[in-house]
Scaffold this motif. Structure first.
Motif, PDB file in Angstrom:
ATOM      1  N   VAL A  31       0.837  -1.196   0.000  1.00 38.21           N
ATOM      2  CA  VAL A  31       0.000   0.000   0.000  1.00 38.21           C
ATOM      3  C   VAL A  31       0.877   1.252   0.000  1.00 38.21           C
ATOM      4  N   GLY A  32       1.925   1.261   0.828  1.00 37.10           N
ATOM      5  CA  GLY A  32       2.814   2.410   0.892  1.00 37.10           C
ATOM      6  C   GLY A  32       3.562   2.645  -0.406  1.00 37.10           C
ATOM      7  N   GLU A  33       3.986   1.565  -1.055  1.00 39.05           N
ATOM      8  CA  GLU A  33       4.712   1.707  -2.317  1.00 39.05           C
ATOM      9  C   GLU A  33       3.828   2.283  -3.411  1.00 39.05           C
ATOM     10  N   ASN A  34       2.556   1.923  -3.397  1.00 41.09           N
ATOM     11  CA  ASN A  34       1.645   2.412  -4.425  1.00 41.09           C
ATOM     12  C   ASN A  34       1.124   3.824  -4.151  1.00 41.09           C
ATOM     13  N   ALA A  35       1.358   4.311  -2.943  1.00 47.90           N
ATOM     14  CA  ALA A  35       0.897   5.664  -2.609  1.00 47.90           C
ATOM     15  C   ALA A  35       1.852   6.697  -3.194  1.00 47.90           C
ATOM     16  N   PRO A  36       1.343   7.876  -3.596  1.00 48.59           N
ATOM     17  CA  PRO A  36       2.228   8.931  -4.105  1.00 48.59           C
ATOM     18  C   PRO A  36       3.122   9.475  -3.001  1.00 48.59           C
ATOM     19  N   GLU A  37       4.224  10.067  -3.389  1.00 52.81           N
ATOM     20  CA  GLU A  37       5.169  10.616  -2.421  1.00 52.81           C
ATOM     21  C   GLU A  37       4.511  11.667  -1.535  1.00 52.81           C
ATOM     22  N   SER A  38       3.538  12.389  -2.120  1.00 52.62           N
ATOM     23  CA  SER A  38       2.875  13.457  -1.369  1.00 52.62           C
ATOM     24  C   SER A  38       2.047  12.933  -0.196  1.00 52.62           C
ATOM     25  N   ALA A  39       1.734  11.627  -0.200  1.00 55.70           N
ATOM     26  CA  ALA A  39       0.928  11.071   0.884  1.00 55.70           C
ATOM     27  C   ALA A  39       1.651  11.177   2.222  1.00 55.70           C
TER      28      ALA A  39
END
Length: 404
Positions: A31-39
């Motif tokens: 989930v973290g890898e697929n989230a954008p950096e801005s998250a």
């Protein structure tokens, strides 16, 4: 009514428990890898907590008829959705994370069961149904939290906008109070404001159409839209946006003068009424002034005489006295020279200066009438005599040599 997880094999929980720590790490990591950096790191920490709670609960549900999410667990996901709204993000990130989690949860459950015994096709179908239904419940909780937070923020935003409208309409607010209030609704600073009078049933539409550029006050008899300075507050834009809305557009004045601008718009409404085209107070200043409308002459004076504001006081006074005389004498330079006791060439010089400053206004009948009205208001009969007495000495020092 049976729940999808009621059909799951009773030995699923025991099979899954040893694998849960590893599964939590894997799913949270994906989930973290697929989230954008801005998250940011906070989203990843919240996601880890949510995945751990979700997997623990799913294992507990196997073979039971319990609801998917009891209140304490559901609040974890409601809070996750609310956090996304506070970060000004929509549901897309969360829903994408849940899709990832659904696939990995199904794989974890089926592999856990397969390690202890053979798994039938029916059991795999039941697992797919249960994981899909369970993740739907998680998604519903997240979107509920997001919607709740958005409603709360909208309510707070509405309260702040009402306060700004109230401060502007009442007038007299200390600058720091108003600055804090307008900053709270996203306006950079107190600035020029354009008031628009509308029928009361158009208040909601005005809020929607003008969005962040305006605030609306409902007063029973009408609605007042207060627009901050910008492209949407310019005449051409308002003419197009307010077609067929029985609108009266007041003058653009500083934030401290909003009550006066609204009064002038109200006077315009009484004077000119409304129609399909928006009515602009700027077109009725002279009529308002002649009716004795408070503030109309002051605003008209400030606008008509603005091109002369940068001149020295003595120089400005010379030009204004000359302009008033020229307007009263219908452009006769000889008559102006005689009245002011100056040479006609001095009159010509001053008029050339005025034309440089005022441009085509000197040839426009409406502008000339407004200038004469403003100048008569500025001096009055007594002031005109004083102006004449002071012209001689000023002319000697500031005008060019007279021709013989």
């Amino acid at each position: 009514m049976d729940t999808p997880w009621q059909r799951l094999p009773s030995d699923l929980a025991a099979a899954m428990r040893p694998r849960l720590p590893e599964a939590v790490q894997a799913i949270a990591g994906a989930v973290g890898e697929n989230a954008p950096e801005s998250a940011g790191a906070k989203f990843r920490r919240d996601a880890y907590t949510a995945v751990r709670v979700a997997l623990d609960r799913f294992a507990d549900l196997a073979g039971t008829a319990e609801p998917a999410l009891p209140p304490p667990i559901r609040e974890v996901f409601v809070a996750l959705g609310a956090a996304e709204a506070r970060e000004n993000r929509g549901p897309e990130l969360l829903l994408g994370a849940l899709r990832t989690a659904a696939r990995m949860l199904l794989r974890t459950a089926s592999q856990s069961l397969a390690e202890v015994r053979p798994v039938t096709v029916d059991e795999l179908i039941d697992l797919a149904d249960a994981t899909s239904a369970y993740v739907d419940e998680l998604a519903a909780a997240c979107t509920d939290g997001l919607a709740r937070q958005l409603r709360e923020q909208a309510g707070e935003g509405d309260r702040r906008r009402r306060r700004v409208a109230d401060l502007l309409l009442r007038g007299g607010a200390p600058p720091e109070v108003l600055r804090e209030a307008v900053t709270g609704i996203g306006w950079p600073a107190p600035d020029t404001v354009v008031p628009v009078l509308l029928p009361p049933d158009q208040a909601r539409d005005a809020r929607f159409r003008f969005g962040a550029d305006g605030v609306v006050a409902e007063r029973g008899r009408d609605a007042v839209l207060l627009l901050r300075a910008g492209p949407r507050a310019e005449r051409a834009a308002l003419t197009e946006a307010l077609q067929g809305r029985d609108a009266v557009v007041g003058p653009a004045l500083g934030w401290a003068e909003v009550p006066q601008a609204v009064r002038l718009a109200e006077g315009t409404l009484e004077l000119a009424g409304t129609g399909a085209e928006p009515v602009f107070t700027d077109d009725h200043f002279a009529a308002l002034a002649l009716r004795g409308e408070p503030g109309a002459l002051a605003v008209l004076s400030a606008r008509r005489l603005a091109p002369l504001a940068a001149l020295r006081a003595g120089q400005r006074e010379q030009l204004l006295v000359t302009l008033e005389s020229w307007l009263r004498h219908w452009g006769s330079r000889t008559a102006v020279a005689a009245e002011l006791y100056v040479h006609p060439q001095t009159v010509s010089y001053r008029l050339n200066r005025l034309r440089d400053l005022l441009g085509d206004d000197l040839d426009d009948p409406g502008a000339r009438f407004e200038l004469l009205l403003v100048l008569a208001y500025r001096t009055g009969p007594a002031g005109r005599v004083v102006g004449r007495l002071g012209v001689g000495s000023a002319a000697a020092s500031e005008d060019p040599p007279r021709e013989a």
